[in-house]
Design an enzyme around this catalytic site. Structure first.
Site, PDB file in Angstrom:
ATOM      1  CB  CYS A   1      -0.632   2.462   4.327  1.00 34.73           C
ATOM      2  SG  CYS A   1      -2.052   1.723   3.373  1.00 34.73           S
ATOM      3  CG  ASP A   2       3.423   1.199   4.372  1.00 33.62           C
ATOM      4  OD1 ASP A   2       2.772   1.776   5.402  1.00 33.62           O
ATOM      5  OD2 ASP A   2       3.288   0.217   3.982  1.00 33.62           O
TER       6      ASP A   2
ATOM      7  CB  CYS B   1      -0.839   0.043   1.277  1.00 31.40           C
ATOM      8  SG  CYS B   1      -1.863   1.591   1.401  1.00 31.40           S
TER       9      CYS B   1
END
Ligand code: NDP
Length: 312
Positions: free
Chosen positions: A139-140, A136
């Site tokens: 997200c990261d 993701c």
């Protein structure tokens, strides 16, 4: 432990689930929606959505799902944050039990459990998952400011993730196993016009490299499938974007699934082989995995559930 009874039990909280909920609630069926572990589904981990009608400017996937959830709640969908772990479609009403030991019984069930990331299934990928290997970018990506990263895959997700990562990373290498991308032309053009992105064609990942202590990625070994030549790229992060598999584990043995695990529905319908059980969204459609399609099939499932209940 609590017991919930409803005419329409919806499992899953992506576009299909929320839309099924909105339609079922407006039909006066007082639906209960059990959200699953990834509340809001896959769109919560995507970046800007530019192709969902009614949003002239891009909308963040998570924002779109928050709005769908609010709309569902506003029309009376009861949303329970829990995860169904077992279903029994052999008894009526259908019974579903959850991770939090709740028991849900539904006169109808609409399955909207969607799909999840696929992984390369390399030992090194498992080892560094969460320590430099991610599924993701939204997200990261933030953790890779000024660093070099790789994205694996050639579809829309891989293209979008690569483009998104250029907001942070110093360089992004897209690694694709063929010499043409599956991604939409619009995204391909964006990739090509971004000078931070480099594409390694015809290449597969052999191993993800890194340190032991601390556990951290520092490279990736790839092989060109046409020349058999291997090379190592220095990267600090690897984003896997090679597609999805349907979340149907709990339905095995209860309902008809295709060879690749998707729920089989009747043509032009969300009806499954069990009367009163419907499936909508990515869990039953591997060809058009779009939020708008999932939402549309959630609507169909709710209308079909309503019709089924009216004949009971
Ligand atoms: P796709 O299935 O479209 O693409 C997966 C990619 O990963 C393909 O390029 C495939 O290669 C590659 N791949 C698969 N398995 C492996 C493997 N084991 N090793 C290496 N590469 C592999 O998945 P996406 O997640 O990209 O998209 C899913 C759906 O969601 C699509 O319908 C897509 O259009 C949609 N989507 C739409 C978006 C938008 O419209 N904004 C954004 C994101 C997704 P190959 O091409 O060789 O098969």
């Amino acid at each position: 432990m609590a017991e919930y009874k409803t005419k329409v039990l919806i499992i899953g909280s992506g576009p299909a689930g929320y839309t099924a909920g909105i339609y079922a609630a407006r039909a006066g069926l007082n639906p209960i929606l059990v959200s699953g572990t990834q509340v809001g589904g896959q769109l919560t981990i995507t970046t800007d959505v530019e192709n969902f009608p009614a949003f002239p400017s891009p909308i963040a996937g998570s924002e779109l799902m928050t709005r769908m959830r609010e709309q569902a709640q506003n029309v009376g969908v009861k949303i329970i944050e829990d995860n169904i772990v077992e279903v029994d479609f052999k008894t009526r009403p259908f019974e579903c039990s959850s991770e939090r030991n709740n028991l849900f019984s539904g006169e109808t069930v609409i399955i909207c459990t969607g799909a999840s990331n696929r992984w390369l299934e390399l030992e090194s990928e498992k080892k560094y998952r969460g320590f430099g290997v991610s599924g993701c970018a939204t997200c990261d990506g933030f953790f890779y400011r000024g660093r070099n990263v790789a994205v694996i895959g050639g579809g829309n997700t891989a293209a979008e993730e690569a483009i998104y990562l250029t907001n942070f990373a110093g360089s992004v290498t897209l690694i694709h196993r063929r010499d043409t991308l599956r991604a939409d032309k619009f995204l391909q053009d964006k990739l090509r016009n971004n000078n931070k992105i480099h594409i390694e064609w015809d290449s597969v990942v052999e191993e993800i490299l890194g340190t032991e202590n601390p556990l951290s990625v520092n490279g990736i070994r790839i092989k060109n499938v046409k020349t058999d030549q291997q090379k190592t790229l220095k990267v600090d992060g690897v984003f896997i974007a090679i597609g999805h598999h349907p979340n149907t584990e709990i339905f095995k043995g209860q309902i008809d699934l295709s060879n690749d695990g998707y729920i089989i529905t009747q043509p032009d319908s969300c009806k499954t082989n069990i009367e009163g059980v419907f499936a909508a969204g990515d869990v039953q459609n591997q060809h058009f995995r779009q939020a708008i399609v999932a939402a549309g099939s959630g609507c169909i499932a709710a209308l079909e559930a309503d019709k089924f209940l009216s004949k009971m």
